[in-house]
Design an enzyme around this catalytic site. Structure first.
Site, PDB file in Angstrom:
ATOM      1  N   SER A 145       0.659  -1.273   0.029  1.00 41.29           N
ATOM      2  CA  SER A 145      -0.088   0.131  -0.063  1.00 41.29           C
ATOM      3  C   SER A 145       0.845   1.282  -0.049  1.00 41.29           C
ATOM      4  O   SER A 145       1.587   1.461  -0.782  1.00 41.29           O
ATOM      5  CB  SER A 145      -0.876   0.000   1.178  1.00 41.29           C
ATOM      6  OG  SER A 145      -2.096   1.098   1.020  1.00 41.29           O
ATOM      7  N   GLU A 239     -10.216  -3.672  -5.262  1.00 41.82           N
ATOM      8  CA  GLU A 239      -9.822  -2.582  -4.898  1.00 41.82           C
ATOM      9  C   GLU A 239      -9.880  -1.184  -5.528  1.00 41.82           C
ATOM     10  O   GLU A 239      -9.581  -1.370  -6.614  1.00 41.82           O
ATOM     11  CB  GLU A 239      -8.319  -2.919  -4.119  1.00 41.82           C
ATOM     12  CG  GLU A 239      -7.321  -3.290  -4.998  1.00 41.82           C
ATOM     13  CD  GLU A 239      -5.903  -3.355  -4.142  1.00 41.82           C
ATOM     14  OE1 GLU A 239      -5.694  -2.585  -3.567  1.00 41.82           O
ATOM     15  OE2 GLU A 239      -5.512  -4.526  -4.439  1.00 41.82           O
ATOM     16  N   HIS A 269      -7.538  -5.395  -1.129  1.00 42.35           N
ATOM     17  CA  HIS A 269      -6.418  -4.717  -1.026  1.00 42.35           C
ATOM     18  C   HIS A 269      -5.365  -5.372  -0.074  1.00 42.35           C
ATOM     19  O   HIS A 269      -5.954  -6.031   1.075  1.00 42.35           O
ATOM     20  CB  HIS A 269      -6.546  -3.430  -0.158  1.00 42.35           C
ATOM     21  CG  HIS A 269      -5.630  -2.500  -0.005  1.00 42.35           C
ATOM     22  ND1 HIS A 269      -4.778  -2.042  -1.048  1.00 42.35           N
ATOM     23  CD2 HIS A 269      -4.956  -1.730   1.187  1.00 42.35           C
ATOM     24  CE1 HIS A 269      -3.877  -1.055  -0.550  1.00 42.35           C
ATOM     25  NE2 HIS A 269      -3.885  -1.289   0.990  1.00 42.35           N
TER      26      HIS A 269
END
Length: 305
Positions: A145, A239, A269
């Site tokens: 991320s 996502e 995610h």
């Protein structure tokens, strides 16, 4: 692949209560830590250390007498939440499967420490590995991320400082466009069981404030990626950040960077967090471990010749 597992995970993620008002960053960090913190996997020893002037956690697979490389890991959390502790299970499992010594850095978080503090900390950690005599071709990186975006920003800063690049990088669900311009921000809003666009916008507000969100070290999607090492990008189809990964792969390819993009159908995610409960997560971590080791081996072969 198990549709039942994917459905169960989606339902679990959607069941998490959403606050009516957005908590302060410190409250978000406490809540995230309570949900995410898991122990290191069996067979991985951890110890507290310092790297680049920041606290860090080191992970060593106990079955490996001499790890063949060093993995520098940067955790996710929108640059606002998360820590090496919240990512102990994921970092430790990648270290275990790859047989690599890993260090996860507790870089400074926004809004107390906005951009470019995290980049400075990532670069300082990488510099210290090099200064300690670690061959750059024995170093690999990974992140998830925001930590995946930070991994790229760290290497862009290293390149611009004239430092050598590591052997390879693995990126889980990378957040690389803080302008939130990807089409999947809208097309995947119902499919994503974790985020709404406003979540990411708030993180970007905290991290960059009134600054330029398209600057390359904040949003590496807009950088010239020339000279970066081989990339493996893994992302879920369900996502908001799907198009960050897809566009990043295209940009890397256009800049002559070796890149592999994997899109997991029906997956959320950073689905790799759910290894042990999701077959696709374990398989993805195995591929990531193989990718890192293959490029370490390739780099060493080139050095020998």
């Amino acid at each position: 692949m198990s549709q039942q597992q994917r459905d169960a995970l989606d339902a679990l993620l959607r069941s998490a209560p959403r606050a009516q008002t957005r908590p302060a960053p410190e409250q978000q960090r406490t809540g995230f830590a309570a949900i995410m913190t898991r122990p290191a996997p069996e067979g991985v020893a951890t110890r507290e250390t310092v790297l680049g002037g920041r606290p860090a956690l080191e992970f060593k697979p106990v079955a490996v007498a001499t790890p063949r490389g060093h993995l520098l890991y940067l955790h996710g959390g929108g640059y606002v939440i998360g820590s090496p502790e919240t990512h102990t299970a994921l970092t430790g499992e990648l270290a275990r499967r790859s047989g690599l010594l890993a260090t996860s850095v507790d870089y400074r978080l926004a809004p107390e420490h906005p951009f470019p503090a995290a980049v400075d900390d990532g670069l300082a950690a990488y510099r210290e590995l090099l200064a300690a005599g670690t061959d750059p071709q024995a170093i690999v990186m990974a992140g998830d991320s925001a930590g995946a975006g930070l991994s790229l920003a760290t290497l862009l800063a290293a390149r611009d400082a004239g430092l050598p690049q590591p052997a390879a990088v693995v990126l889980f669900s990378p957040w690389v466009d803080l302008t939130l311009d990807g089409a999947s921000m809208r097309t995947k809003q119902d499919a994503d069981p974790i985020f709404i666009e406003d979540d990411l916008r708030t993180f970007a507000d905290f991290y960059v404030a009134a600054g330029d969100r398209a600057q390359p070290l904040a949003s590496p999607l807009f950088a010239d990626l020339t000279g970066l090492p081989p990339l493996l990008i893994q992302v879920g189809a369900n996502e908001l950040l799907l198009d960050d990964a897809v566009r990043l792969a295209g940009r890397a390819g256009a800049d002559n960077v070796e890149v592999t993009l994997e899109i997991g159908p029906g997956l959320p995610h950073v689905f790799q967090h759910h290894y042990g409960n999701l077959d696709e997560a374990g398989a993805a971590l195995d591929r990531a471990a193989h990718f890192l080791n293959a490029h370490l081996s390739s780099a060493r072969a080139e050095l020998v010749h």
